[in-house]
Design a protein around this motif. Sequence first.
Motif, PDB file in Angstrom:
ATOM      1  N   TYR A 221       8.406  32.541   3.540  1.00 51.86           N
ATOM      2  CA  TYR A 221       9.425  31.946   4.412  1.00 51.86           C
ATOM      3  C   TYR A 221      10.765  31.849   3.695  1.00 51.86           C
ATOM      4  N   ASP A 234      10.187  32.878  12.106  1.00 53.35           N
ATOM      5  CA  ASP A 234      11.228  32.091  12.758  1.00 53.35           C
ATOM      6  C   ASP A 234      12.128  33.026  13.548  1.00 53.35           C
ATOM      7  N   ARG A 260      18.548  32.139  10.173  1.00 53.88           N
ATOM      8  CA  ARG A 260      17.558  31.577  11.095  1.00 53.88           C
ATOM      9  C   ARG A 260      18.312  30.727  12.113  1.00 53.88           C
TER      10      ARG A 260
END
Length: 325
Positions: A221, A234, A260
């Motif tokens: 991530y 995401d 994001r």
Amino acid sequence: MLLQTQNLSKNFGTVKALDQVSFQLETGKTYSIVGESGSGKTTLARLITGLERPDFGSIHLNGKLIASGSFHLSAEKRAVGLVFQDYALFPHLTVEKNIEYGIAKTKDKKRIVESLLTLVNLEGYGSRYPHELSGGQQQRVALARALAPEPQLLILDEPFSNLDTSLRNYLRTELFNILQQTGVSSIFVTHDTKDALAVSDEILILRNGQLLQQATPEKLYQQPATPYIAQLFDFLVALSPQLVQKFGYSCQPNRKYYLRSRDFKINQDTDYQIATQVKRSVFMGTYYTTYLQIEEEEIMIEHQEELKQTTMNLGWQEADLLIFD
């Protein structure tokens, strides 16, 4: 080292299902292989279990060669268990006989079956047939059958794909707890990143037959190797170099920039910001999809609340900017 693959490749006709895939897995950990349809994840699982033969490369289990371009150890000799996506239970056999199938010649098979039924919370179900069970119960029988021979590695192929959302969340936790009790090393094969995040010590990302990245969920991530990996976890917004410069950031040549959606800040003090116009917001249940106009460019972000202002400042922190070659 539990499992090691080196330059593993597999073709089906002109289709390259796996292309030079190399990785290592440690004993006692839970892994997930994540990829969209056609990524090669099921082919990889079938190569490890012995249901397919590689065209090139090798697979070692606990330091022992089990497959290569010129060698193939049969599936029943690999100590690798497999729980199929559709469970593959024998409809004409009882739960007890299904679990016994792989240990038919074992002397204390009765004790093993009873202990496994207890482990998967199916005491008293031994005399039932698969059609008399719910989907979740069938899955647990398939798990017990795979665990009966005491495999060194257990692979679960899309174990939650046939279940509705509420049931899959419950069974995901239950299944993980069962595997934790047994201590068996396991691989979940899935297209769902939420499943992978919930159960994995490490995740392997496959795309078009190639391994893109292997890392912990946190590292995947925070430090995704590619935009594709970043968007798996995401909603990702692509920013043109021209737009990034309008925010006041100095662009580098031959780079791609992303943020994001959650990292955009509205009317806050940030490292970089610019005035924007709200074109429209669309209610999507748990969030709003909002279309923003920045001079001649339009971007789309997801926001928890409806943005009702006509104009506002849109900003972001430099640490949140994702930059790729």
